[in-house]
Design a protein around this motif. Structure first.
Motif, PDB file in Angstrom:
ATOM      1  N   GLN B 501     148.989 137.301 175.883  1.00 48.75           N
ATOM      2  CA  GLN B 501     149.945 138.309 175.140  1.00 48.75           C
ATOM      3  C   GLN B 501     149.876 137.899 173.550  1.00 48.75           C
ATOM      4  O   GLN B 501     149.350 136.808 173.146  1.00 48.75           O
ATOM      5  CB  GLN B 501     151.392 137.781 175.726  1.00 48.75           C
ATOM      6  CG  GLN B 501     151.699 137.920 177.021  1.00 48.75           C
ATOM      7  CD  GLN B 501     151.606 139.561 177.307  1.00 48.75           C
ATOM      8  OE1 GLN B 501     152.026 140.368 176.592  1.00 48.75           O
ATOM      9  NE2 GLN B 501     150.974 140.099 178.233  1.00 48.75           N
ATOM     10  N   PRO B 502     150.109 138.899 172.819  1.00 52.38           N
ATOM     11  CA  PRO B 502     150.084 138.636 171.619  1.00 52.38           C
ATOM     12  C   PRO B 502     151.124 137.691 171.200  1.00 52.38           C
ATOM     13  O   PRO B 502     152.312 137.673 171.914  1.00 52.38           O
ATOM     14  CB  PRO B 502     150.292 140.084 171.028  1.00 52.38           C
ATOM     15  CG  PRO B 502     150.626 140.854 172.057  1.00 52.38           C
ATOM     16  CD  PRO B 502     150.477 140.368 173.234  1.00 52.38           C
ATOM     17  N   ALA B 506     152.167 139.115 165.720  1.00 56.61           N
ATOM     18  CA  ALA B 506     152.035 140.635 165.993  1.00 56.61           C
ATOM     19  C   ALA B 506     152.981 141.635 165.261  1.00 56.61           C
ATOM     20  O   ALA B 506     152.874 142.814 165.016  1.00 56.61           O
ATOM     21  CB  ALA B 506     151.523 140.881 167.306  1.00 56.61           C
ATOM     22  N   LYS B 565     148.836 144.155 167.175  1.00 55.98           N
ATOM     23  CA  LYS B 565     148.838 143.372 168.488  1.00 55.98           C
ATOM     24  C   LYS B 565     147.528 143.081 169.098  1.00 55.98           C
ATOM     25  O   LYS B 565     146.819 142.141 169.573  1.00 55.98           O
ATOM     26  CB  LYS B 565     149.707 144.276 169.337  1.00 55.98           C
ATOM     27  CG  LYS B 565     151.117 144.233 169.185  1.00 55.98           C
ATOM     28  CD  LYS B 565     151.814 144.756 170.645  1.00 55.98           C
ATOM     29  CE  LYS B 565     153.107 145.376 170.217  1.00 55.98           C
ATOM     30  NZ  LYS B 565     153.811 146.453 170.924  1.00 55.98           N
ATOM     31  N   ASN B 566     146.506 144.181 168.877  1.00 56.77           N
ATOM     32  CA  ASN B 566     145.379 144.309 169.364  1.00 56.77           C
ATOM     33  C   ASN B 566     144.333 143.172 168.831  1.00 56.77           C
ATOM     34  O   ASN B 566     143.674 142.281 169.690  1.00 56.77           O
ATOM     35  CB  ASN B 566     144.535 145.569 169.242  1.00 56.77           C
ATOM     36  CG  ASN B 566     144.951 146.781 169.919  1.00 56.77           C
ATOM     37  OD1 ASN B 566     145.654 146.497 170.853  1.00 56.77           O
ATOM     38  ND2 ASN B 566     144.470 148.044 169.522  1.00 56.77           N
ATOM     39  N   ASP B 568     145.908 140.450 167.173  1.00 54.25           N
ATOM     40  CA  ASP B 568     146.596 139.173 167.302  1.00 54.25           C
ATOM     41  C   ASP B 568     146.258 138.228 168.405  1.00 54.25           C
ATOM     42  O   ASP B 568     146.135 137.247 168.351  1.00 54.25           O
ATOM     43  CB  ASP B 568     148.114 139.520 167.381  1.00 54.25           C
ATOM     44  CG  ASP B 568     149.068 138.405 167.407  1.00 54.25           C
ATOM     45  OD1 ASP B 568     149.176 137.883 166.075  1.00 54.25           O
ATOM     46  OD2 ASP B 568     149.533 137.822 168.218  1.00 54.25           O
ATOM     47  N   THR B 569     145.900 138.831 169.566  1.00 55.17           N
ATOM     48  CA  THR B 569     145.676 138.168 170.755  1.00 55.17           C
ATOM     49  C   THR B 569     144.175 137.383 170.312  1.00 55.17           C
ATOM     50  O   THR B 569     144.378 136.257 170.812  1.00 55.17           O
ATOM     51  CB  THR B 569     145.268 139.147 171.970  1.00 55.17           C
ATOM     52  OG1 THR B 569     145.676 140.350 171.850  1.00 55.17           O
ATOM     53  CG2 THR B 569     145.622 138.630 173.242  1.00 55.17           C
ATOM     54  N   GLN B 572     145.414 134.575 167.935  1.00 53.98           N
ATOM     55  CA  GLN B 572     146.219 133.607 168.421  1.00 53.98           C
ATOM     56  C   GLN B 572     145.596 132.574 169.495  1.00 53.98           C
ATOM     57  O   GLN B 572     145.584 131.460 169.382  1.00 53.98           O
ATOM     58  CB  GLN B 572     147.465 134.137 169.480  1.00 53.98           C
ATOM     59  CG  GLN B 572     148.358 135.125 168.531  1.00 53.98           C
ATOM     60  CD  GLN B 572     149.313 134.238 167.566  1.00 53.98           C
ATOM     61  OE1 GLN B 572     149.327 133.138 167.833  1.00 53.98           O
ATOM     62  NE2 GLN B 572     150.243 135.029 166.692  1.00 53.98           N
ATOM     63  N   GLU B 604     146.491 139.652 159.297  1.00 52.42           N
ATOM     64  CA  GLU B 604     146.387 140.717 160.239  1.00 52.42           C
ATOM     65  C   GLU B 604     146.694 142.019 159.193  1.00 52.42           C
ATOM     66  O   GLU B 604     145.999 143.078 159.409  1.00 52.42           O
ATOM     67  CB  GLU B 604     147.616 140.949 161.433  1.00 52.42           C
ATOM     68  CG  GLU B 604     147.032 139.868 162.573  1.00 52.42           C
ATOM     69  CD  GLU B 604     148.298 139.440 163.505  1.00 52.42           C
ATOM     70  OE1 GLU B 604     147.773 138.788 164.582  1.00 52.42           O
ATOM     71  OE2 GLU B 604     149.059 140.169 163.540  1.00 52.42           O
TER      72      GLU B 604
END
Lengths: 181, 654
Positions: B501-502, B506, B565-566, B568-569, B572, B604
């Protein structure tokens, strides 16, 4: 009743005396109520809502082997923190200077002048604070700027090659090192 | 019917008396645009109240949510951008208009008897407005606001005896800045100060109406009079209109940026106060050490005392500025001091001006030519992409800043450069076989010079002979490598990153400028400057580290939230490129806490910016700012011109 005892004859005018009494009475009631409630009200706003607690445990920061002798490294680590009613894991950071594998100095990253986070300038071999230009040597000594005391050293320990640190904060802007959290 | 309602109300509440009292005044010397600053301030104040209340519908005074709630208001609530920007620019404009108003009153001598109290209430209003800007700034809990609160509440701490208590009370009972500080600033900003301001504005107006405008200093010009309503009110309305148009223009064309979420760990942000406090900030710099408490109390006290005592020192009834040379000179000096300090404060960059010169520099011997050549090669051959030297460079390979102190032989280093696997079969360092012997020799001279003159408080730690220098960090075949300057408490990330998960970051709107700085420190070594380089990654299927600019089409999305979000994964949790034995892999910056969530949000924002997507894009603006401007401003101007035309056609006269 109290006002029945008022000496009516003294002023000659019973109405005036009675009025005077009523004024004093009303103002007194008002004042007493204001003080009785006002002190707790203001107390809630200016009082100390958190007390200084002893921290028992130290947080594991990094492996000493990750540090280089004579060159400060800023290391991040996790620590449990409470802020009023919020309990959470936060990231803190400290500056660690390795002298040997079992001797490390750990500085709080907070400038003792106004609470900013300072940086290491590897060109000049100094810690420099961006806010008011305080400068410190690698041993934490004040070389210049408004900082009133050397960099704060944090309690730390080395166990099995791992560096442990107790996160503490100190009052800024004063020559003495006074712990505030 | 209307007149019956009117008289019904008036029999029960003195409405027409109040209106007559507030509008009925003969202005000596006639109405003037010079008298319109007061009502312009009132207009902005009303706008502040309205926009402030609307913001309360969305804002949450919680350190975890404050920034995101303001971001939500600004990007996803229809016209939220306008409301937030009006409130921020309105604060600036209000301070500016108060300065103009005060200057006008000073020049006209309008603070003199019997108007001393009007002046004093005005000074109190100025202080309250300053306090409002101070308490309002930190409420979004962004980088700028957080540091303003941190430094601002720290400053009184150096006052002897009571300083600590003041500082503690400002911070909300405890010693640290945190949730209670935010709650406190919020309560003071939205509750106490606006109420005080409203009460004092009414007091100011009552005092003003009691004696009226002071009028021109020229006795003969004072003879003609014009009524406040409608002559002066008309001019007030024109000025107020101009002020509102200026405000809207600022909101549309000079919006205040997203400063990024508050990050107490981020020392790269240089805190500076809001512009209207710069003069105090700059003045404070001249008081150091034992003099600091004098500066902390003395400097603000000096400015306030000057303003408070003015009507009691300057008691001559003369109002003509030409006949008040001393007062005018003092006023001019006062204004000049504030302006100069503000300008110096604005242009000063504390981060680049250490108070003492670096002592080491002059002591250092001149660098030999071969070492210089080696340093150039270290950069041009790409060593710096993976190896850090004196705080600059990548974090994939070991830090080489004190390579000269390790007691290596030049033969050992030659082998390490030519064939790293000879020292460690698992080494990920590429073999630089194509370098000429001369170049290798220069590189070795450079490496041997590193750390030679460094400070050494204790005898240095000797590494046992035969240990691979990269063994400290590159010790596994999965080769998850980084220098140890950051905490690494978490196990290496698993293979299934895409299913992860992000993280928090994100969902947070970061600051791209700030993200750029972090990018250059942490991401540059593998992704190249601005993310454009194709850095070789032997052993991976692609053969290169994925470029970020332009980024993989599968990750790209026009919607900033989805795009963030894309990517961020990956930031992270890290990622291992597909392939038999990839040399480099993406580190888990979030899981390892190498970067804070706030820093990741900033990175980001920068990566989105590189790909032409604005992280702070207005998702639901109600109306796009420029379109709003194009519709509203001409409409207002046309109505003004129409009214002006009608006025000209009217028969002139009383």
């Amino acid at each position: 009743m109290i006002n029945e005892k008022s000496p009516l004859e003294k002023t000659g005018n019973p109405t005036t005396t009675r009025r005077k009494f009523l004024k004093v009475f009303t103002i007194s009631i008002g004042s007493i109520v204001s003080i009785a409630l006002g002190i707790p009200f203001i107390g809630a706003l200016v009082g100390r809502s958190s007390s200084l607690k002893e921290k028992a445990s130290m947080d594991k920061v990094t492996s000493v082997s990750h540090l280089s002798v004579g060159r400060p490294a800023r290391v991040n680590f996790l620590s449990q923190e409470e802020d009023a009613y919020i309990y959470k894991t936060v990231v803190h950071s400290v500056w660690a200077v390795e002298h040997s594998s079992d001797d490390v100095t750990v500085f709080s990253p907070i400038c003792p002048h106004a609470g900013c986070y300072y940086n290491w300038d590897s060109e000049a071999d100094q810690f420099q604070c961006p806010c008011h230009g305080s400068v410190f040597s690698i041993t934490g000594k004040v070389l210049g700027g408004p900082a009133p005391r050397p960099l704060d050293i944090l309690p730390h320990d080395i166990k099995n090659g791992e560096l442990y640190v107790r996160w503490e904060r100190f009052k800024s802007g004063v020559p003495e090192k006074i712990r505030i959290s | 019917m209307l007149s019956r309602i009117w008289s019904w109300i008036n029999r029960r509440w003195p409405l027409s008396d109040v209106i007559r009292w507030s509008l009925d005044e003969e202005i000596q010397g006639g109405s003037s645009f010079l008298y319109t600053f007061g009502s312009a301030i009132l207009t902005v104040f009303l706008l502040q109240v309205i926009t402030g209340i609307i913001q309360l519908f969305f804002y949450v005074p919680h350190i975890e949510n404050a920034y995101d709630s303001v971001s939500f208001l600004r990007t996803q609530v229809p016209f939220g951008w306008l409301i937030n920007q009006i409130h921020r620019h309105g604060a600036d404009l209000m301070v500016l208009l108060i300065a103009l108003h005060l200057t006008r009153v000073f020049i006209f001598g309008a603070y003199k008897r019997p108007r001393e109290l009007t002046w004093l209430v005005g000074v109190a209003l100025l202080i309250i407005v300053m306090a409002l800007t101070f308490t309002g700034g930190p409420l979004p809990w962004d980088q700028k606001g957080y540091w303003e609160a941190e430094v601002g509440s720290n400053i009184p701490g150096s006052i002897p005896v009571i300083g600590t208590e003041i500082s503690r009370i400002m911070r909300g009972g405890g010693s640290n800045i945190g949730q209670l500080t935010l709650s406190r600033l919020f309560a003071v900003h939205v509750g106490i100060l606006p109420a005080l301001l409203a009460i004092l504005i009414i007091t100011h107006l009552i005092a003003f109406r009691r004696f009226g405008s002071v009028g021109p200093w020229n006795e003969s010009m004072r003879k003609t009079t014009e009524p406040f309503w409608p002559d002066q009110v008309f001019k007030d309305a024109i000025t107020a209109m101009v002020v509102v148009l200026v405000l809207v223009s600022l909101c549309v064309f000079a919006p205040k940026p997203f400063y990024g979420p508050a990050d107490p760990l981020d020392s790269s942000f240089t805190p500076k106060p809001e512009w209207n406090f710069l003069f105090l900030y700059q003045a404070l710099k001249y008081f150091q050490g034992v003099f600091e408490p004098i500066g902390v109390v003395g400097v603000p006290a000096f400015f306030v005392t000057f303003l408070v005592l003015l009507p009691f020192i300057d008691r001559r009834p003369e109002c003509n500025p030409v006949k008040r040379p001393v007062a005018m000179a003092c006023g001019f000096i006062f204004a000049a001091i504030i302006t100069t300090l503000t300008l110096i404060g604005y242009y000063s960059n504390p981060g680049t001006a250490p108070a003492v010169p670096p002592p080491k520099k002059e002591a250092k011997a001149p660098v030999p030519e071969n070492v210089k050549m080696g340093e150039q090669l270290f950069r041009s051959e790409g060593c710096i992409s993976c190896h850090m030297v004196n705080g600059e460079g990548g974090s994939v390979g070991p830090d080489l800043s004190d390579e000269g102190k390790r007691g290596r032989t030049s033969e050992w280093l030659t082998t390490q450069i030519r064939n790293p696997k000879a020292h460690d079969p698992n080494a990920i360092m590429p073999a630089f076989t194509s370098l000429s012997d001369q170049k290798v020799s220069y590189l070795i001279d450079f490496l041997m010079s590193l750390g030679a003159g460094d400070y050494r408080p204790k005898p240095e730690k000797q590494e046992p002979a035969g240990v691979n220098p990269s063994a400290r960090t590159s010790n596994t075949s999965s080769s998850r490598t980084s220098v140890g300057t950051e905490a690494q408490e978490h196990p290496p990330s698993s293979e299934n990153e895409l299913h992860k998960q992000p993280g928090e970051a994100a969902y947070v709107i970061g600051n791209a400028d700030h993200g750029k700085d972090i990018f250059e420190l942490k991401c540059f070594s593998c992704h190249g400057p601005r993310g454009t380089d194709k850095v070789p990654n032997p052993g991976s299927d692609d053969g290169f580290v994925p470029a970020l600019n332009p980024i993989d089409q599968d990750l790209f999305n026009k919607d900033p939230q989805i795009f963030a979000k894309n990517i961020d994964t990956f930031i992270q949790h890290g990622s291992v490129p597909s392939g038999p034995n990839p040399q480099f892999q993406m580190l888990a910056f979030g899981d390892d806490h190498t970067l804070t969530q706030q820093q990741i949000a900033n990175v980001e924002a920068y990566i989105l910016h590189l790909n032409g997507v604005n992280r702070a894009e207005l998702i639901n603006p109600g109306m796009k700012p420029v379109r709003f401007f194009v519709i509203v401003v001409p409409a207002v101007i046309i109505i003004l011109l129409l009214l002006g035309g009608i006025y000209k056609c009217l028969p002139q006269g009383k």
